[in-house]
Design a protein around this motif. Sequence first.
Motif, PDB file in Angstrom:
ATOM      1  N   GLN A 103       0.960  -1.495  -0.324  1.00 38.70           N
ATOM      2  CA  GLN A 103      -0.142   0.102  -0.032  1.00 38.70           C
ATOM      3  C   GLN A 103       0.879   1.257  -0.402  1.00 38.70           C
ATOM      4  O   GLN A 103       0.779   1.896  -1.015  1.00 38.70           O
ATOM      5  CB  GLN A 103      -0.968  -0.341   1.328  1.00 38.70           C
ATOM      6  N   GLY A 106       2.539   2.007  -3.458  1.00 39.61           N
ATOM      7  CA  GLY A 106       1.269   1.756  -4.698  1.00 39.61           C
ATOM      8  C   GLY A 106       1.443   0.871  -5.289  1.00 39.61           C
ATOM      9  O   GLY A 106       1.058   1.270  -6.694  1.00 39.61           O
ATOM     10  N   MET A 107       1.273  -0.343  -5.474  1.00 39.44           N
ATOM     11  CA  MET A 107       1.559  -1.325  -6.459  1.00 39.44           C
ATOM     12  C   MET A 107      -0.060  -1.426  -6.624  1.00 39.44           C
ATOM     13  O   MET A 107      -1.045  -0.758  -5.647  1.00 39.44           O
ATOM     14  CB  MET A 107       1.606  -2.756  -5.755  1.00 39.44           C
ATOM     15  N   ASP A 108       0.090  -1.819  -7.907  1.00 33.12           N
ATOM     16  CA  ASP A 108      -1.517  -2.468  -8.273  1.00 33.12           C
ATOM     17  C   ASP A 108      -1.783  -3.282  -7.710  1.00 33.12           C
ATOM     18  O   ASP A 108      -1.321  -4.057  -6.864  1.00 33.12           O
ATOM     19  CB  ASP A 108      -1.207  -2.331 -10.074  1.00 33.12           C
ATOM     20  N   LYS A 109      -3.456  -3.681  -8.588  1.00 33.36           N
ATOM     21  CA  LYS A 109      -3.514  -4.643  -7.754  1.00 33.36           C
ATOM     22  C   LYS A 109      -3.302  -5.743  -7.881  1.00 33.36           C
ATOM     23  O   LYS A 109      -2.706  -6.835  -6.562  1.00 33.36           O
ATOM     24  CB  LYS A 109      -5.569  -5.365  -8.195  1.00 33.36           C
ATOM     25  N   THR A 110      -2.724  -6.414  -8.438  1.00 31.99           N
ATOM     26  CA  THR A 110      -2.307  -7.834  -9.524  1.00 31.99           C
ATOM     27  C   THR A 110      -1.248  -8.208  -8.155  1.00 31.99           C
ATOM     28  O   THR A 110      -0.960  -9.203  -8.043  1.00 31.99           O
ATOM     29  CB  THR A 110      -2.146  -8.277 -10.800  1.00 31.99           C
ATOM     30  N   ALA A 111      -0.319  -6.789  -8.415  1.00 37.16           N
ATOM     31  CA  ALA A 111       1.246  -7.120  -7.684  1.00 37.16           C
ATOM     32  C   ALA A 111       0.579  -7.261  -6.912  1.00 37.16           C
ATOM     33  O   ALA A 111       1.927  -7.389  -5.490  1.00 37.16           O
ATOM     34  CB  ALA A 111       2.173  -5.713  -8.283  1.00 37.16           C
ATOM     35  N   ARG A 112       0.304  -6.256  -5.877  1.00 38.26           N
ATOM     36  CA  ARG A 112      -0.040  -6.314  -4.635  1.00 38.26           C
ATOM     37  C   ARG A 112      -0.827  -8.008  -4.050  1.00 38.26           C
ATOM     38  O   ARG A 112       0.237  -8.170  -2.830  1.00 38.26           O
ATOM     39  CB  ARG A 112      -1.229  -5.411  -4.137  1.00 38.26           C
ATOM     40  N   LYS A 113      -1.606  -8.786  -4.658  1.00 37.33           N
ATOM     41  CA  LYS A 113      -1.982  -9.939  -4.164  1.00 37.33           C
ATOM     42  C   LYS A 113      -0.868 -10.141  -4.460  1.00 37.33           C
ATOM     43  O   LYS A 113      -0.686 -11.647  -3.672  1.00 37.33           O
ATOM     44  CB  LYS A 113      -2.949 -10.064  -4.994  1.00 37.33           C
TER      45      LYS A 113
END
Length: 125
Positions: A103, A106-113
């Motif tokens: 968070q 600032g990662m995007d959704k797929t990278a964060r998951k």
Amino acid sequence: MKIVSSLVLVLALGLTPALAQTSAAPATTAAPAAAAPAATSAPVASDLTKDGKPRMKVVRAQCKDEVQSQGLKGAARKDAMAACIVKQRPDKAAAMKCRMDPQTKGMDKTARKAFVKDCVAKTKA
């Protein structure tokens, strides 16, 4: 004419619930219902996961009550909440910690998951 029809419609909708109610309450001759059982501190079966651990909803509520009773505010409150959750559910606390890093990056959704999944797997090992 539109105003009159709108007014009639509003009045009809407003009076419908009042007209649908009965004026007399049904008489009951039975004894009053038994008092509800006293609340216990033991979790209810629905408050536990399949493996017998308390659900996060219950953990957060208990920790919130504990922290409120201490009267903490700001960063001290946040730290006390985290410590309480770690004490009750260390597995979920690790996942929460793993979610904080992406968070801030600032990662995007797929990278964060993917990051969180990898991080949690590393903490379990």
